[in-house]
Design an enzyme around this catalytic site. Structure first.
Site, PDB file in Angstrom:
ATOM      1  N   CYS A 117       0.811  -1.209   0.000  1.00 15.00           N
ATOM      2  CA  CYS A 117       0.000   0.000   0.000  1.00 15.00           C
ATOM      3  C   CYS A 117       0.848   1.263   0.000  1.00 15.00           C
ATOM      4  CB  CYS A 117      -0.947  -0.008   1.198  1.00 15.00           C
ATOM      5  SG  CYS A 117      -2.574  -0.642   0.752  1.00 15.00           S
ATOM      6  N   ASP A 146     -11.292  -0.977   6.708  1.00 17.71           N
ATOM      7  CA  ASP A 146      -9.960  -1.552   6.918  1.00 17.71           C
ATOM      8  C   ASP A 146      -8.923  -0.463   6.699  1.00 17.71           C
ATOM      9  OD1 ASP A 146     -10.478  -1.518   4.163  1.00 17.71           O
ATOM     10  OD2 ASP A 146      -9.157  -3.212   3.757  1.00 17.71           O
ATOM     11  N   ASP A 171     -15.592   1.842   0.995  1.00 16.31           N
ATOM     12  CA  ASP A 171     -14.615   0.765   0.838  1.00 16.31           C
ATOM     13  C   ASP A 171     -14.868  -0.060  -0.424  1.00 16.31           C
ATOM     14  OD1 ASP A 171     -13.130   1.385   3.038  1.00 16.31           O
ATOM     15  OD2 ASP A 171     -14.159   0.024   4.390  1.00 16.31           O
ATOM     16  N   GLY A 191      -9.209 -14.649 -14.360  1.00 17.77           N
ATOM     17  CA  GLY A 191      -8.591 -13.337 -14.309  1.00 17.77           C
ATOM     18  C   GLY A 191      -7.820 -13.026 -15.561  1.00 17.77           C
ATOM     19  N   HIS A 192      -6.837 -12.157 -15.415  1.00 19.61           N
ATOM     20  CA  HIS A 192      -6.086 -11.645 -16.556  1.00 19.61           C
ATOM     21  C   HIS A 192      -4.613 -11.550 -16.182  1.00 19.61           C
ATOM     22  CE1 HIS A 192      -5.303  -9.256 -20.168  1.00 19.61           C
ATOM     23  NE2 HIS A 192      -4.603  -8.433 -19.400  1.00 19.61           N
TER      24      HIS A 192
END
Length: 735
Positions: free
Chosen positions: A408, A615, A439, A529-530
């Site tokens: 992050c 969060d 969120d 997914g990718h």
């Protein structure tokens, strides 16, 4: 034209963090082989240096003085570090099996796992004694025993099984330490099945035996132990020997899993030739005590492991590049033996020379400290020069800002993000129930049911696809859990460094297996997914969740609510420090263990109570609390001393170390904060968190019970403040 990053084409896996591999990593950091993905597998974040163990047992060194920090060393070498124990090698699949995770594929592997002095064939040993090797568990048990002797005055009878050099060194060291602990006449007994000190010359034997007598240490040679019971060694002849602490040093044994590799072995040790690779598999090398030098058998001694390092580096490089021939390792026939004598004195034996003196301890200490200094102070690596021609401001931006963090800490600052979101047009969808800044997006499905949708993407904080997949999946689930939803389905978005097809398949397999296990445990499925290729590893997941009641939003906090934070602060500081080689390995291991732990149980406990919950991630505790306060139209008070801090983070923050997102977080939140001192704990309020805890506003009367339950589940939960009827979006320091 920009030069693309070089593709990865070979996997080199080091199994074990022994002395040879530690020196190899140091050399690799200074002269890496481009295109090689280097991996180190070791059970713990440090590797103890056995040469200083007697000095530590005697009390001359702290425990940390013995440790080579493998986390720092791996970062320096650009290696992926896997903190788990190897359990086997599948040579057909070319995979190392590791406890607690998917196998790790290799093109070349090297084994340096040391030995054990465990005695599984001696009945009762495992239950009542401790082997001297591995060093870590023994040193911990010895420290606990000495503390009991010092604080409680417990008896101090010690038994050492084996009167070779290691056993005699430990006996002298233990007697010295126990006297320093206040035991006037410690009872230390050495038990040897044959003749003592058989590998030394007669003069050295005589000097050491005299030292044992002077120290009051009893020697029972030619005595066979039949079994061990609690507090006693039982002999084939003679009375039992009582003890309060028993250590085994007799013999050296290979780790049991090596027997299952199918490699050619001698007494369980891997047979290697002059070039140090296995006689039965040229893709596997073995060094240090776990290897048997078939061309020149030698006793198990650290001096050989140290001198194998440059040969191993050269030969691995030769195999990986195909540009040179392997070199042979020719071990010396005789070597300098420096033996500790308990106090700060030592005995030396080399050829015909045998001496014992205090100045020899100083010589030994210098040799040991010089060796450890190689790892305490790693060579400074030069920063690549900037291009000759750059746009205005490039040089200032590079030199004035901290390196871009992972996790992050790599996110865009809150003010920049808020400005971009403010430009979004108002939605025309009637089923979209959330607002920008929540969120997750909330879709009203009707009949009192809601679906929440979130996405999160992390720049890798460590070059381990398996561990990064776990961290990123749990990080993405945080938004779902914070809104009180049940995870439903996930899609992956992955960027992989360029690599050859087989390595790409290994990497994708690690990521999908690790992430799928996390999502399955949460009640969701990874549905696809990718993927794309780029300059570095980054991972993201889009996750949906279902709510059978209105989701928990930021806007529900009420005056009088208590604020609970379920995790410590400081992950951004630690991750930034680790990236720069400044964090302690033990602190990073503890942090990683927390980051890969699910918070599903914490969310399940808080969701029925919380009026608002979020969060704590990239914008830090202050930024996320400010968002809740603004959305709820309330103020907040924080107790700056209440929240927990990850081990090591406070000292690093006090030194001025900051994540690359810190300044943006501080500039965004600080204008709305009152009464906070300019100190380290305040700085940590702006620290970006990866897999951060939940910040929940709960009824005050429920707070204490919730915190107690969360702590009972192993969370570092704290009540950190209150919601108050004050100007909206103001956070005050509690007085």
């Amino acid at each position: 034209m920009m030069t693309p990053p070089l593709p990865l084409t070979r996997d080199l896996v080091l199994v074990g963090g022994g002395h040879t591999h530690a020196l190899l990593l140091r050399k690799w950091g200074m002269a890496p082989v481009a295109g090689v993905r280097l991996t180190l597998i070791n059970p713990g974040p440090t590797a103890p240096y056995s040469g200083m163990l007697p000095g530590h047992v005697a009390g001359h060194y702290d425990r940390a003085d013995l440790d080579i920090d493998l986390v720092r060393l791996a970062r320096f070498a650009g290696a992926r570090l896997i903190l788990d124990a190897a359990t086997g090698i599948d040579r057909d699949a070319q995979e190392v099996h590791v406890a607690g995770r998917a196998p790790v594929g290799y093109d070349l592997a090297s084994v340096d796992v040391g030995i054990t002095s465990d005695m599984p064939v001696l009945p009762g040993f495992s239950d009542h004694c401790v082997p001297a090797k591995p060093l870590g568990p023994f040193a911990r048990r010895w420290a606990e025993f000495v503390q009991q002797v010092e604080t409680k005055g417990t008896p101090a009878r010690v038994a050492i099984i084996g009167a070779g050099v290691a056993g005699v060194e430990l006996a002298l060291a233990m007697a010295h330490r126990l006297r320093a602990a206040g035991v006037a006449a410690p009872e230390v007994t050495l038990v040897e099945a044959a003749a003592p000190l058989a590998l030394l010359r007669p003069k050295a034997q005589t000097l050491l035996l005299d030292r044992l007598i002077d120290a009051g240490i009893a020697l029972r040679d030619h005595s066979r132990i039949t079994h061990v019971t609690e507090g006693a060694l039982h002999l084939a002849d003679g009375a039992p020997i009582p003890f309060d602490f028993c250590v085994g040093t007799a013999g050296t044994r290979p780790h049991p899993w090596i027997a299952g590799t199918g490699l050619e072995l001698t007494e369980g040790f891997i047979n290697v030739g002059p070039d140090l690779h296995s006689l039965s598999d040229p893709r596997i090398y073995a060094v240090g005590d776990c290897a048997h030098l078939t061309h020149a058998p030698r006793p198990k001694a650290g001096v050989f492991a140290v001198r194998e390092a440059p040969i191993l580096y050269h030969n691995l490089k030769a195999d990986l590049t195909g540009q040179s021939r392997r070199r042979p390792y020719d071990p010396q026939r005789d070597y300098l033996k420096l033996i500790s004598l308990g106090g700060k004195a030592a005995l030396v034996e080399k050829g015909p020379v045998t001496l014992a003196a205090q100045w020899l301890w100083r010589l030994k200490n210098k040799i040991d400290q010089d060796f450890m200094e190689k790892f305490r102070t790693l060579p400074a690596m030069e920063t690549p020069p900037l291009p000759r021609v750059t746009a205005a401001g490039v040089r200032e931006a590079v030199t004035s800002r901290p390196p871009l963090c992972g996790g992050c800490g790599a996110k865009v600052g809150p003010a920049t993000l808020a400005g971009a979101l403010a430009r979004l047009p108002e939605t025309g969808r009637k089923d979209l129930a959330s607002r920008p800044g929540d969120d997750a997006a909330i879709l009203d499905l009707g009949a009192g049911r809601f679906q929440v949708l979130t996405t999160d993407h992390l720049r890798a904080v460590l070059p381990d696809p398996w561990r990064m997949a776990q961290i990123t999946a749990l990080h993405a689930l945080g938004d779902i859990w914070a809104m009180g939803a049940a995870p439903q389905v996930a899609l992956a978005s992955l960027t992989l460094p360029a690599m050859r097809d087989e390595m790409q398949a290994r990497t994708l397999s690690e990521i999908t297996e690790a992430a799928s296990a996390i999502f399955r445990a949460a009640g969701a499925d990874l549905a696809g997914g990718h993927t794309t290729q780029g300059a570095e590893l980054s991972l993201g997941f889009t996750v949906t969740g279902i709510c059978d009641r209105p989701p928990i939003e930021l806007s529900g906090a009420r005056s009088g609510d208590a604020l609970i934070l379920t995790r410590a602060l400081g992950s951004g500081t630690l991750l930034a420090a680790e990236m720069r080689g400044l964090a302690a390995g033990a602190d990073m291991a503890a942090l990683y263990a927390t980051l890969v732990r699910s918070q599903a149980d914490a969310a399940a406990l808080l969701a029925p109570l919380a009026h608002a919950m979020t969060d704590v991630t990239g914008f830090g505790l202050a930024g996320h609390a400010l968002a809740m306060a603004q959305a709820s139209g309330v103020g907040m008070t924080f107790n700056p001393t209440a929240f927990a801090i990850y081990a090591g983070a406070e000292a690093l923050a006090a030194s001025g170390l900051r994540s690359s997102l810190f300044a943006a977080n501080r500039d965004h939140a600080l204008p709305s904060m009152e009464g906070f001192e300019d100190n380290t704990r305040t700085a940590l309020l702006f620290d970006p968190q990866t897999c951060g805890g939940f910040l929940a506003a709960v009824p005050a009367e429920a707070a204490e019970g919730a915190v107690n339950q969360l702590q009972a589940k192993g969370h570092m939960a704290r009540k950190i403040g209150m919601v108050e009827n004050a100007p909206a979006g103001i956070i005050r320091a509690a007085r």
